[in-house]
Scaffold this motif. Structure first.
Motif, PDB file in Angstrom:
ATOM      1  N   LYS A  67       0.828  -1.207   0.000  1.00 51.22           N
ATOM      2  CA  LYS A  67       0.000   0.000   0.000  1.00 51.22           C
ATOM      3  C   LYS A  67       0.864   1.259   0.000  1.00 51.22           C
ATOM      4  O   LYS A  67       0.605   2.208  -0.750  1.00 51.22           O
ATOM      5  CB  LYS A  67      -0.940   0.014   1.197  1.00 51.22           C
ATOM      6  CG  LYS A  67      -1.863   1.238   1.239  1.00 51.22           C
ATOM      7  CD  LYS A  67      -2.763   1.232   2.453  1.00 51.22           C
ATOM      8  CE  LYS A  67      -3.740   2.407   2.415  1.00 51.22           C
ATOM      9  NZ  LYS A  67      -3.057   3.721   2.369  1.00 51.22           N
ATOM     10  N   GLU A  68       1.899   1.281   0.817  1.00 50.06           N
ATOM     11  CA  GLU A  68       2.772   2.448   0.887  1.00 50.06           C
ATOM     12  C   GLU A  68       3.470   2.685  -0.451  1.00 50.06           C
ATOM     13  O   GLU A  68       3.559   3.834  -0.925  1.00 50.06           O
ATOM     14  CB  GLU A  68       3.810   2.261   1.995  1.00 50.06           C
ATOM     15  CG  GLU A  68       4.789   3.418   2.144  1.00 50.06           C
ATOM     16  CD  GLU A  68       4.149   4.704   2.623  1.00 50.06           C
ATOM     17  OE1 GLU A  68       4.711   5.788   2.355  1.00 50.06           O
ATOM     18  OE2 GLU A  68       3.076   4.640   3.264  1.00 50.06           O
ATOM     19  N   CYS A  69       3.963   1.614  -1.074  1.00 48.20           N
ATOM     20  CA  CYS A  69       4.666   1.756  -2.358  1.00 48.20           C
ATOM     21  C   CYS A  69       3.709   2.170  -3.474  1.00 48.20           C
ATOM     22  O   CYS A  69       4.052   2.996  -4.329  1.00 48.20           O
ATOM     23  CB  CYS A  69       5.380   0.454  -2.714  1.00 48.20           C
ATOM     24  SG  CYS A  69       6.780   0.066  -1.633  1.00 48.20           S
ATOM     25  N   ALA A  70       2.508   1.584  -3.482  1.00 46.46           N
ATOM     26  CA  ALA A  70       1.524   1.945  -4.502  1.00 46.46           C
ATOM     27  C   ALA A  70       1.041   3.378  -4.322  1.00 46.46           C
ATOM     28  O   ALA A  70       0.888   4.119  -5.301  1.00 46.46           O
ATOM     29  CB  ALA A  70       0.337   0.974  -4.459  1.00 46.46           C
ATOM     30  N   ASP A  71       0.800   3.779  -3.073  1.00 40.77           N
ATOM     31  CA  ASP A  71       0.424   5.170  -2.794  1.00 40.77           C
ATOM     32  C   ASP A  71       1.505   6.128  -3.292  1.00 40.77           C
ATOM     33  O   ASP A  71       1.219   7.145  -3.936  1.00 40.77           O
ATOM     34  CB  ASP A  71       0.230   5.381  -1.293  1.00 40.77           C
ATOM     35  CG  ASP A  71      -1.106   4.858  -0.787  1.00 40.77           C
ATOM     36  OD1 ASP A  71      -1.971   4.541  -1.617  1.00 40.77           O
ATOM     37  OD2 ASP A  71      -1.272   4.770   0.439  1.00 40.77           O
ATOM     38  N   THR A  72       2.746   5.794  -2.970  1.00 37.72           N
ATOM     39  CA  THR A  72       3.878   6.633  -3.379  1.00 37.72           C
ATOM     40  C   THR A  72       3.929   6.771  -4.894  1.00 37.72           C
ATOM     41  O   THR A  72       4.107   7.870  -5.437  1.00 37.72           O
ATOM     42  CB  THR A  72       5.194   6.045  -2.856  1.00 37.72           C
ATOM     43  OG1 THR A  72       5.184   6.076  -1.420  1.00 37.72           O
ATOM     44  CG2 THR A  72       6.406   6.821  -3.364  1.00 37.72           C
ATOM     45  N   ALA A  73       3.750   5.641  -5.583  1.00 34.39           N
ATOM     46  CA  ALA A  73       3.828   5.662  -7.043  1.00 34.39           C
ATOM     47  C   ALA A  73       2.732   6.531  -7.648  1.00 34.39           C
ATOM     48  O   ALA A  73       2.995   7.359  -8.531  1.00 34.39           O
ATOM     49  CB  ALA A  73       3.745   4.242  -7.585  1.00 34.39           C
ATOM     50  N   VAL A  74       1.501   6.371  -7.186  1.00 33.14           N
ATOM     51  CA  VAL A  74       0.399   7.147  -7.748  1.00 33.14           C
ATOM     52  C   VAL A  74       0.591   8.638  -7.474  1.00 33.14           C
ATOM     53  O   VAL A  74       0.389   9.479  -8.363  1.00 33.14           O
ATOM     54  CB  VAL A  74      -0.952   6.657  -7.172  1.00 33.14           C
ATOM     55  CG1 VAL A  74      -2.082   7.623  -7.541  1.00 33.14           C
ATOM     56  CG2 VAL A  74      -1.288   5.271  -7.718  1.00 33.14           C
ATOM     57  N   LEU A  75       1.007   8.969  -6.272  1.00 39.18           N
ATOM     58  CA  LEU A  75       1.201  10.380  -5.943  1.00 39.18           C
ATOM     59  C   LEU A  75       2.327  11.009  -6.764  1.00 39.18           C
ATOM     60  O   LEU A  75       2.214  12.153  -7.213  1.00 39.18           O
ATOM     61  CB  LEU A  75       1.493  10.522  -4.448  1.00 39.18           C
ATOM     62  CG  LEU A  75       0.290  10.266  -3.527  1.00 39.18           C
ATOM     63  CD1 LEU A  75       0.746  10.188  -2.076  1.00 39.18           C
ATOM     64  CD2 LEU A  75      -0.774  11.343  -3.700  1.00 39.18           C
ATOM     65  N   LEU A  76       3.409  10.263  -6.978  1.00 40.49           N
ATOM     66  CA  LEU A  76       4.521  10.820  -7.739  1.00 40.49           C
ATOM     67  C   LEU A  76       4.228  10.866  -9.235  1.00 40.49           C
ATOM     68  O   LEU A  76       4.729  11.738  -9.941  1.00 40.49           O
ATOM     69  CB  LEU A  76       5.803  10.028  -7.453  1.00 40.49           C
ATOM     70  CG  LEU A  76       6.338  10.142  -6.022  1.00 40.49           C
ATOM     71  CD1 LEU A  76       7.635   9.362  -5.859  1.00 40.49           C
ATOM     72  CD2 LEU A  76       6.541  11.605  -5.608  1.00 40.49           C
TER      73      LEU A  76
END
Length: 438
Positions: free
Chosen positions: A370-379
């Protein structure tokens, strides 16, 4: 060409590791191009189409790739009986260990999508092992040859509309017929991966009276496709669509009593043992999905410019990557440690010592993902919220996050289970020590 940071586990980026032997390295080198050609080159296309072409399952079976999804050690005698002596790269079936299994789980997830590989392997990975471990010789003779060779397909059918993580709450019933030759099965199963394509299901049913809880559960091999009384339909889920999530209705389905796996009333024990393999497999695949998401974001911010400079020059961007990267590499190291421990422990010891930790490993994998996917979408910004273009894979991955945090035991249940199991283990060891002093 240099690799994008976080794109592969450290041992594949040239860093030393104590866990991997020459056999493991040879295995990884053999399966990566094979999986790329048979699966990853088309994974995004197949997930968008919501179905993997039927012939791909046959290709996986012919290459003996389906066998690699089974837990180690493999059923060597059975594999050799059906003519399977080696896996890709010349790996002998008797040499296959948990590290080989983890490598396969990591490599099959390199597209970042769990749907396409799940459509091919989930049934073999989780539906067949109970037959191998607990089935009678007669039951194995009837089903294993076709299943191991990929001539027939199987799924695991535990979850119901009102009984997911609460396995003891299963209500699908299996009642003996008056002649005693059949179980009459009634009930429903929901969210069953691969069900729509499966010839059989390893199914949890209640053979005990209502209210009997875990002690009233059993496992049966239930025929599915085109079988009287069985109705199946696909469910449209948010992610992993091509994995074929299925709703199954069972209306007076007559199942031969010989299809009982093991003994009546032992179903919960068999299910829990099977869950350990399932949860490790989910943790491995989820960790790879997190890698794909984070490394895609890393590559994107190196080239994407905003406010007159690449995003990578923004401290807040580097901070997000660092936070997610620390979680990812910690999770990856834990998976490797876990797998290595299993290669050095007996099955009995591993089930006892690592059962609770397996649940925690699976739960933590979902949180890291979840943290990695959130990071990817936000960036990726707007591109990460769009179902086309350069952020397409990130958007697809983001929709798969709940599909790893819920199945195989939902996250909160797994967190609680892990501590309860650790307490139980601690108390048992304490009691044993106290008894030894008397």
């Amino acid at each position: 060409m240099a690799q994008i940071p976080f794109s592969d586990p450290p041992w594949l980026r040239g860093l030393p590791s104590p866990y991997y032997t020459d056999s493991h390295r040879k295995w990884q080198a053999a399966i990566r191009p094979l999986l790329q050609r048979l699966l990853h080159d088309h994974a995004v296309e197949w997930e968008a189409a919501e179905t993997v072409p039927e012939h791909v399952f046959g290709q996986f079976a012919a290459a003996n790739l389906l066998i690699a999804t089974l837990p180690a050690p493999l059923p060597i005698d059975w594999l050799k009986r059906v003519g399977i002596h080696e896996l890709p790269g010349g790996l002998k079936v008797e040499d296959y260990d948990t590290m080989h299994n983890v490598i396969f789980g990591d490599e099959i997830g390199r597209s970042g999508l769990a749907g396409p590989p799940g459509s091919l392997t989930t049934g073999m990975a989780f539906g067949v092992p109970p037959i191998i471990k607990f089935g009678s010789p007669q039951l194995q003779e009837r089903f294993l040859p076709d299943l191991l060779l990929g001539k027939k397909r199987c799924c695991i059918a535990i979850t119901e509309p009102d009984a997911g993580s609460d396995v003891a709450g299963i209500t699908a019933t299996a009642t003996k017929s008056e002649c005693g030759k059949f179980y009459i099965v009634n009930g429903t199963k929901k969210w069953i991966t691969n069900g729509i394509w499966s010839d059989y299901a390893t199914m949890a049913v209640r053979t005990g009276p209502p209210g009997s809880g875990a002690s009233g559960l059993s496992l049966l091999v239930v025929p599915l496709k085109n079988f009287p009384g069985v109705t199946m339909r696909r469910l449209k889920v948010s992610g992993q669509i091509s994995a074929g999530t299925t709703y199954i209705e069972l209306d007076d389905v007559r199942v031969p009593v010989e299809n009982l796996i093991g003994k009546e009333g032992r179903g919960m024990q068999y299910i829990m043992t099977n869950f350990n393999h399932e949860r490790l497999a989910v943790a491995v695949g989820t960790t790879r999905q997190a890698r794909v998401a984070l490394s895609a974001a890393f590559a994107y911010v190196l080239k994407r410019e905003a406010f007159g400079k690449p995003l990578m020059e923004q401290a807040v961007v580097r901070h997000r990557l660092a936070k997610a990267g620390a979680l990812l590499e910690s999770q990856s190291a834990w998976v490797e440690q876990f797998a290595y421990q299993m290669t050095r422990m007996s099955k009995e010891d591993a089930d006892r010592e690592l059962g609770g930790l397996t649940a925690l490993l699976k739960a933590h994998a979902g949180m890291v993902f979840k943290e990695c996917a959130d990071t990817a979408v936000l960036l990726f910004g707007g591109n990460g919220y769009t179902r086309s273009g350069q952020g397409r894979i990130v958007e697809m991955i983001y929709r798969e996050v709940p599909g790893t945090r819920i199945p195989g035991g939902s996250e909160d249940v797994m967190l609680d289970l892990s501590i309860r199991q650790l307490v139980k283990l601690y108390q048992a060891k304490t009691k044993a020590l106290e008894s030894a002093k008397i």
